[in-house]
Write an enzyme that holds these catalytic residues in place. Structure first.
Site, PDB file in Angstrom:
ATOM      1  N   ARG A  15      43.301 -42.343 -40.904  1.00 51.45           N
ATOM      2  CA  ARG A  15      44.139 -42.954 -39.867  1.00 51.45           C
ATOM      3  C   ARG A  15      43.351 -44.001 -39.060  1.00 51.45           C
ATOM      4  NH1 ARG A  15      44.613 -44.474 -34.715  1.00 51.45           N
ATOM      5  NH2 ARG A  15      43.386 -42.630 -34.141  1.00 51.45           N
ATOM      6  N   ASP A  16      42.435 -43.548 -38.227  1.00 52.87           N
ATOM      7  CA  ASP A  16      41.712 -44.484 -37.355  1.00 52.87           C
ATOM      8  C   ASP A  16      40.925 -45.488 -38.195  1.00 52.87           C
ATOM      9  OD1 ASP A  16      40.865 -45.563 -34.982  1.00 52.87           O
ATOM     10  OD2 ASP A  16      39.511 -43.944 -34.445  1.00 52.87           O
ATOM     11  N   HIS A 207      34.459 -38.344 -29.676  1.00 54.92           N
ATOM     12  CA  HIS A 207      34.986 -39.327 -30.641  1.00 54.92           C
ATOM     13  C   HIS A 207      34.243 -40.637 -30.377  1.00 54.92           C
ATOM     14  CE1 HIS A 207      38.552 -41.179 -32.878  1.00 54.92           C
ATOM     15  NE2 HIS A 207      37.955 -42.236 -32.364  1.00 54.92           N
ATOM     16  N   HIS A 209      32.210 -44.193 -31.324  1.00 55.25           N
ATOM     17  CA  HIS A 209      32.095 -45.316 -32.261  1.00 55.25           C
ATOM     18  C   HIS A 209      30.651 -45.817 -32.269  1.00 55.25           C
ATOM     19  CE1 HIS A 209      36.510 -46.519 -33.029  1.00 55.25           C
ATOM     20  NE2 HIS A 209      36.458 -45.252 -32.690  1.00 55.25           N
ATOM     21  N   CYS A 240      35.415 -52.395 -36.208  1.00 54.99           N
ATOM     22  CA  CYS A 240      35.757 -52.460 -34.785  1.00 54.99           C
ATOM     23  C   CYS A 240      36.722 -53.606 -34.529  1.00 54.99           C
ATOM     24  CB  CYS A 240      34.480 -52.670 -33.972  1.00 54.99           C
ATOM     25  SG  CYS A 240      34.785 -52.853 -32.212  1.00 54.99           S
ATOM     26  N   ASN A 249      34.123 -46.293 -36.142  1.00 59.78           N
ATOM     27  CA  ASN A 249      33.841 -44.861 -36.033  1.00 59.78           C
ATOM     28  C   ASN A 249      32.490 -44.505 -36.636  1.00 59.78           C
ATOM     29  OD1 ASN A 249      36.390 -43.308 -35.134  1.00 59.78           O
ATOM     30  ND2 ASN A 249      37.192 -44.792 -36.607  1.00 59.78           N
TER      31      ASN A 249
END
Lengths: 299, 299
Positions: A15-16, A207, A209, A240, A249
């Site tokens: 997803r992300d 979470h 990055h 990003c 991530n």
């Protein structure tokens, strides 16, 4: 202030990660990726996002992804549901868990979801209530917890406020996002300590990055504080959206290598995970942003 | 067990970095790189290696590099000198500091410099004595401190033994190398604690590679122990000779970003350093392995 004995990894690559790909990835590839991740031992996979295809064409096949899952016992398949309409579609698709997405920065909230933080929380209230009525757990994301691309520094108290509100509204877990990857370890630690004053530490996830290469150092710092849930993306998929060519991530493989070295259990097979990272990056023609994945592949 | 107030960065890009390039970089580019690094505020630069050009053709121009330096006040220009012949040439070239290179792994010592650890130390004795007679400080490197590509795990006691011997022989500082980048934070911490039992902590430096993405987390862990000297390479120049395509030295830019975030002084201008990293990687056509360098360049 002690390392956890085990960590639950929440894999956000499908997803992300894939949401940030310039062109949508086909459903079959997504499904194979999700299956391989489950096969490597990942128990929590963010599989789709029930947003309008107008906004996020990369996630337009959310129904097909949910319907096509080869469900593995013990694996939770989650989806992002920013509004009631998305939630209803997600519930119809048989999702195991949903997530709502708030921000700790007013400007980011305005630019990202076109409303203030307070309005976003209001909008989430019926989403959370309806999900709870359907006995589907809701995860809450808070973005910009260590900085904002528009506002710069964000006060930890602001992060704690939004986190507490989402928790009180019914989110079972709050995932603290360093959305632009600007954090460093002591800031991450202080932010976590501040939030943990409002929401129990065991209900918090990191979470982070890796835009500035700090993600693993930041994770190590919050592991020292006892954080036991980490979000990451296989092969660091995604990049990003705020800095072209930069990392997004933190890579799941690099997180598992860290945990293995610290003697923290995850239940994940690093070799299988790294193979999955190499497979997906070759398949979609993207750089493998996991240093562990590259190094293990070069042996 | 407290963070240092300031850290001295030892920039190894022009030597440890460029030494691993498949084809030698021209002398003028090396000299411009060294000058730009000094201009960014770096006070300690490993500029050359006085080894036989038969073994390391990338460093064959060591005399030209030393002769061509635009010397900045307050900057130390150092060179690797594995034997007496190399040392004599280095001294003739007016080097400010020299370094000898030992290993904590017998197999690595045999494969890398064709002799046992004990033999290597014997060979260094006249090098150190001669340098000291010339009032040129000698730095000692110890490789494989967190693992060996041939032997795997290395006992911290072995690292401490070699470090103490080099220190007692007259090295003013011992740089502890994670040559294959396999370490993780608690292992790095335990190794450092063990070595610091034999050599004063303020005489130790961390020289970590990022092959498995762990370098910054490992540096954070040893900074917590008080380490105050860090070796790094601008743009992560160099790669890893043991895993094709994998990362080598930790990137200087990422280290400075970490230090800035921790409030630890370094005297280095991050923007200038990042610009230097982008310039050298574009000039020699290599990937920029500094995430900070890429992210700042994309702003």
């Amino acid at each position: 202030m002690a390392f956890p004995q085990s960590v639950r990894l929440v894999e956000v690559g499908p997803r992300d990660g894939l949401q940030n790909e310039p062109t949508p990835i086909d459903t079959a590839t997504k499904l194979e990726l999700i299956d391989r991740l489950g096969s490597a031992g990942i128990t929590h996979i963010e599989a789709a996002s029930f947003v309008s295809p107008k906004w996020v064409p990369q996630m337009a096949d959310h129904r097909e992804v949910m319907a096509g899952l080869k469900r593995r016992p013990g694996v939770t398949y989650a989806a992002l549901t920013p509004n009631l309409r998305g939630l209803e579609a997600a519930l119809e698709s048989g999702v195991d868990e949903v997530a709502v997405f708030g921000a700790a920065s007013e400007t980011f909230s305005q630019k990202n979801i076109n409303c203030s933080i307070a309005e976003s929380l209001e909008r989430f209230a019926p989403v959370i209530e309806t999900a709870q009525a359907a006995k589907v757990p809701v995860r809450g994301y808070v973005s910009c917890t260590l900085g904002c691309p528009y506002e710069g520094e964000i006060a930890p108290e602001k992060v704690a406020d939004v986190s507490r509100t989402l928790f009180e509204m019914g989110c079972y877990e709050i995932s603290l996002g360093d959305t632009v990857g600007v954090g460093t370890p002591l800031k991450a630690k202080r932010m976590l300590e501040c939030v943990a004053g409002q929401v129990p530490l065991e209900k918090l996830a990191a979470h982070f990055h890796d835009t500035y290469g700090q993600a693993l150092a930041n994770l190590y710092a919050v592991l020292e504080e006892g954080i036991a849930v980490i979000d990451s993306s296989v092969a660091g998929l995604g990049g990003c959206p705020y800095a072209k060519g930069a990392a997004g991530n933190v890579a799941s493989e690099d997180v598992i290598y860290l945990l293995n070295g610290l003697g923290i259990a995850s239940g994940i097979d690093l070799d299988k995970l790294a193979e999955t990272g190499r497979w997906i990056t070759e398949t979609i023609g993207r750089p493998n942003r996991s240093k562990v994945g590259v190094a293990l592949g070069a042996r």
